[in-house]
Every structure is written in C-alpha cells, then in structure tokens.
Design a protein around this motif. Sequence first.
Motif, PDB file in Angstrom:
ATOM      1  N   SER A 236       0.828  -1.202   0.000  1.00 56.37           N
ATOM      2  CA  SER A 236       0.000   0.000   0.000  1.00 56.37           C
ATOM      3  C   SER A 236       0.863   1.253   0.000  1.00 56.37           C
ATOM      4  CB  SER A 236      -0.947   0.001   1.205  1.00 56.37           C
ATOM      5  OG  SER A 236      -0.224   0.159   2.415  1.00 56.37           O
ATOM      6  N   LEU A 237       2.043   1.194   0.606  1.00 57.06           N
ATOM      7  CA  LEU A 237       2.943   2.342   0.597  1.00 57.06           C
ATOM      8  C   LEU A 237       3.447   2.618  -0.816  1.00 57.06           C
ATOM      9  CD1 LEU A 237       4.992   1.616   3.845  1.00 57.06           C
ATOM     10  CD2 LEU A 237       2.980   3.073   3.568  1.00 57.06           C
ATOM     11  N   THR A 238       3.754   1.542  -1.538  1.00 50.73           N
ATOM     12  CA  THR A 238       4.162   1.687  -2.941  1.00 50.73           C
ATOM     13  C   THR A 238       3.025   2.275  -3.762  1.00 50.73           C
ATOM     14  OG1 THR A 238       5.640  -0.214  -2.735  1.00 50.73           O
ATOM     15  CG2 THR A 238       5.013   0.453  -4.968  1.00 50.73           C
ATOM     16  N   ILE A 239       1.829   1.764  -3.539  1.00 45.68           N
ATOM     17  CA  ILE A 239       0.654   2.258  -4.248  1.00 45.68           C
ATOM     18  C   ILE A 239       0.461   3.746  -3.977  1.00 45.68           C
ATOM     19  CG2 ILE A 239      -1.870   2.209  -4.268  1.00 45.68           C
ATOM     20  CD1 ILE A 239      -0.709  -0.013  -5.904  1.00 45.68           C
ATOM     21  N   PHE A 240       0.641   4.149  -2.717  1.00 42.75           N
ATOM     22  CA  PHE A 240       0.431   5.556  -2.388  1.00 42.75           C
ATOM     23  C   PHE A 240       1.421   6.450  -3.129  1.00 42.75           C
ATOM     24  CE2 PHE A 240       1.631   9.304   0.060  1.00 42.75           C
ATOM     25  CZ  PHE A 240       0.413   9.975   0.036  1.00 42.75           C
TER      26      PHE A 240
END
Length: 393
Positions: A9-13
């Motif tokens: 999710s951090l990568t997605i953000f």
Amino acid sequence: MSRKRFDYSLTIFIIIFLVSIAAPVNLFKVPPVMFFMMSSLNLSIASAGFMMSVFAIMGIALALPSGFIVHGLGLKRSGIVALGALMIGSFIGWASDNSAQMIISRIIEGVGMCLISVIAPAAIAVWFPPEKRSIPMGIWATWVSAGSILMFLIAPAMNSFWGWKSVWGFSSLYTLVMLFVFILFFRMPDTLNESINEEHGGDDESSFRPYSNTSIWVLAAVFVIFNIMVMAICTFMPSFLEIQRDFTPEKASAVTSLFLVASLIISPVAGYIAYRIKSYKKVILCGIFFASMGVALPFVVSDKMIPFTLILLGSFAAMIAPAAFSAAAEIMKYPSHAGAGMSILAFGQYIGMCVGPALFGELIEHAGWVTAALMLIPIMLTGFVLVFFIKVK
C-alpha cells in the motif's frame, strides 16, 4: 496476507501521488506563460482565461459519470484512460498553432484531471483500511498545491531558455512516464473482497445504492463552498495586491502562493489529527470555521501582515480537503463504492471551482474588494452549519 497488503500500500500511495501531480502540472502550465501564449496564438485575455476554466467545466460535466466509469472499468483501466487523456491532450497542445487546437487539447486534458480526482482517493480508500486512511489522504490532498507550485517555479525558467511550448513538452513527457509507471506497478489489493466483508458487513441500503446516500451530497455541498473560497483567493488575490496595494506582479504572485504553500505542510498534519482523534467531522468543522473567520483578513490588514494572514488562512483551509476525502470513503461504507463517493465530491469541487471566480468577480465589481471578501464569511459559515448534517464520525 494483511502484512503484504499494508507493505505494498505504501508503494501504491507513492504511485498515486506522483500520478495525481500530472493533472495539476497540466492544468497550471498556462498561468506562468499566459502572456507569451497569448502573443503566439493571438489570444484575447478572455480566451486565455478560458484555457483554465474549461477544466472546471469538464469537471462538472464528467464528475458524476466518472463514478460509473470507474465502477465499470475498474481503477486500473480508468487510471490508464485518465493518464492517456492528459498525455494526448498535452501532446496536441504542444503541437498546436492556433487557439482552436489549444482549446481542444485543454478539453481532453480536463477529462483526464476529472478522472484522476476520482480515481486517486478511491484507490487510497481501497488500499488503506479506515483506521489508517486519514494520513495518506492528508498527504495526497497536497496534490494540486504540489503540481501548481512546481509549474510556477519551473515554467518561467523553461520559457526563458526554450520558449513557452517547452512547458507543454515537459508536461507531456512527465505524464507519459507516469502512464508507464501506473501500468507497470498499480494493482488492486488481493484481499479486497475479504476486507469488504470484514469491515462492512450488513445490508445498509445506502451502501448498495451509493448515489442515494444523503450525507455524501451534503458533504459535496460543503466542498462547493470550500472551493468557492479557494478559487476566489487564488484567482483574485494577485490582482488585488497589484491594483490596491501596488505590489509588482512577481511579488503579488509570490505572496499569493503562500496560501498554497501552507497546505503542503498542514494537509498531512490534518490527516494525522483526524487519525488521532478518530473524527473527520471535527477536523472539517475546525477548518471551515476558522477559515471563515480569516477569509477577509488579507483584504483589510496592512501590507506587511498580508503574507501572514494568507499563511494562516491557507493553513485552516488545508484542514478541510483531507478530512473530507477520508469522510467520503467512510460515508460510502464499502471500498468498492469509493469511486461513486469521490465522483460526487468531485462534482462539488468542480462546481465550486467554476462558480468561485465568477461569483467573487461579480461581488468585487458591484460591492468593492473588502465588501466582497466580507461576504465570503456567511457563505463559509453556511458550509459550517451543513457539516452537522453529515452522518460520519
């Protein structure tokens, strides 16, 4: 499984934030080089201004349909369409040699920005559970400020070295790179269906018919009022400083930008505060109330105090958007309906963007600068009252 989801999710953000910036980069490439574009394309000032307002017009036309588009295509394919529209529109503008072609390019870009404003917060809502959503929403809420400040900083220099069309070249290439990044790295969480069942069990009618949810429409009305204020300040403050306070154009633009710079700091902080106190409504109420109390100050204080009042006003205004986007995701119950909620919120945003400059301009013409600013106070307080009718924590 949940650990894997949280890590990616951090990568997605990061992807979502960088992709989102492509929209304001394309929107705000006009103001820094407007004079040179007018001369090159033989545009009147009204026509040049339309190059900006067409974005808001397209937003109003497409905001609600965009919810259905995102629901039908899914977030990834919708994102590809959005970035594709921004890229194609920018390339057309890069190659344009008349006003008609440039307007067509801006219309296509407007489609892309409208979709981005729905897709990005919906993606955050899908990838981050409610208890972890406020902070990324707060950081993401700086996307317009970040993109606009970037263009105000680099566009004049690029124009000096390579001409005004080099700015279109930069926006085209940036959007192209973001398109490839999005295609390669964006994906939906593997646990989406599982998370829906775990987090939102039940059969609330509003969760199955998202567009009939009263609270999301009330929140959109609040967002109309918020954006009326933002666009009034951003559009007319430079002219006020030049005409009424004898600021140079460069100084007037620099001082006005302080209103936007404040949001780069405060929006993430507001997201964190909402996370800590577990209340989006309180953050919105605080932001809109104190913004209403300070909205007229830049028009009445001394020259030396204007920068301080703009920073103060921008700080309180910056509390509203991240809490509103997080509240929209919470109101819609299911992550799968986040796109519908964001489209309704975007509808309010673009109405405010369109109405704000026209309304404030009329108030200035008929009542003067100070009275026009004072009349924003009851408008903002109307939004404050509306917040109490939103069913969200």
